[in-house]
Design a protein around this motif. Structure first.
Motif, short mmCIF file in Angstrom:
data_model
loop_
_atom_site.label_atom_id
_atom_site.label_comp_id
_atom_site.label_asym_id
_atom_site.label_seq_id
_atom_site.Cartn_x
_atom_site.Cartn_y
_atom_site.Cartn_z
N PRO A 269 17.91 17.09 -33.42
CA PRO A 269 18.33 16.86 -34.81
C PRO A 269 19.76 16.36 -34.88
N GLY A 270 20.07 15.67 -35.95
CA GLY A 270 21.42 15.17 -36.15
C GLY A 270 22.34 16.25 -36.68
N VAL A 271 23.58 16.23 -36.21
CA VAL A 271 24.61 17.12 -36.73
C VAL A 271 25.88 16.29 -36.93
N ALA A 272 26.69 16.71 -37.89
CA ALA A 272 27.98 16.03 -38.10
C ALA A 272 29.12 17.02 -38.23
N THR A 273 28.79 18.30 -38.31
CA THR A 273 29.83 19.33 -38.52
C THR A 273 29.54 20.57 -37.67
N ALA A 274 30.54 21.46 -37.60
CA ALA A 274 30.35 22.74 -36.90
C ALA A 274 29.25 23.57 -37.58
N LYS B 11 22.07 15.63 -31.79
CA LYS B 11 22.57 14.26 -31.87
C LYS B 11 23.80 14.30 -32.77
N LEU B 12 24.93 13.79 -32.32
CA LEU B 12 26.08 13.68 -33.24
C LEU B 12 25.91 12.36 -33.96
N PHE B 13 25.76 12.42 -35.29
CA PHE B 13 25.48 11.22 -36.07
C PHE B 13 26.21 11.26 -37.40
N PRO B 14 26.78 10.15 -37.83
CA PRO B 14 27.03 8.91 -37.08
C PRO B 14 28.30 9.08 -36.23
#
Ligand code: ELE
Length: 228
Positions: A123-128, A143-146
């Motif tokens: 899954p995508g993550v963007a924050t802690a 997944k770090l996105f974007p």
């Protein structure tokens, strides 16, 4: 394909093999194709370039047919589904033969559907906070996105401090130019990206260019060592 085994968190049990194969490939081409024929052409071009991996995004109505065709004709290829944003797409992708699933964000119903199906999901993550939600679901590969927008390699370094157990697949803005920087980080399992499979090349049917860019990415990845 339903598994009778209990759902395993990503990174352990039978799912581990697929994630380890992504880690061995180091680069996951993100593919957008209109139909099975385009999908087969791109798959051949990636394979010829030395990268028998494809994440076929569920952004087109032809994605399912493309996954079916590639898994049928290229059984050695590791084929997953991207842009999985709905639990119904999980079933569709898995039925088509997807061996892994990728999502731009973290949806609990999508992750649970994938775990019920016994198929690893990144899954995508963007924050802690996103990472903590993923850990709550038993997911340790995200997944770090974007990636380029949320801080790139510096963000991965910062997030790896509190989350030492997490492996990242940065995606979004990755290119041949910044590939070594991402792959040099020990917490990066692999990167995802569309630069090898630019949609203009796909539309023009320029499979030779896709193979060239793929071979270039493979060569760069071979030279990039964690911590290097
Ligand atoms: O929707 C998903 O699940 C995705 O996988 C998103 C894609 O990974 C990125 O759109 C690729 O980003 P670029 O390499 O910068 O084109």
């Amino acid at each position: 394909m339903k598994s009778s085994a209990p759902a395993e968190p990503s990174g352990s049990g039978p799912e581990r093999g697929v994630l380890e194969r992504l880690g061995a490939a180091r680069v996951v081409p993100v593919v957008v194709v209109d139909d099975a024929e385009q999908g087969l052409g791109v798959a051949r071009a990636l394979d010829d370039g030395g990268l028998p991996v494809a994440e076929v995004t569920f952004r087109t109505s032809g994605a399912r047919a493309a996954i079916e065709a590639i898994t049928d004709r290229h059984p050695g290829m590791l084929v997953g589904a991207g842009t999985v944003v709905d639990p119904r797409q999980v079933e569709e992708a898995v039925t088509a033969g997807a061996a892994f699933l990728v999502s731009p964000g973290l949806s609990v119903p999508v992750v649970r559907a994938a775990q019920d199906a016994g198929v690893p999901i990144v899954p995508g993550v963007a924050t802690a906070s996103d990472i903590m939600a993923a850990l709550d679901l038993g997911i340790t590969t995200v997944k770090l996105f974007p990636a380029g927008v949320v801080g790139g390699p510096a963000a991965i370094k910062a997030l790896s401090a509190p989350f030492g157990q997490v492996r990242f697949v940065p995606t979004g803005g990755v290119s041949a130019a910044n590939l070594p920087e991402y792959l040099g980080l020990p917490s990066v399992l692999a990167v995802g990206g569309s630069w090898m499979v630019d949609k203009k090349l796909v539309a023009a049917g320029d499979l030779a260019a896709i193979t060239r860019r793929t071979a270039e990415a493979v060569a760069i990845a071979a030279g990039a060592r964690p911590g290097g």
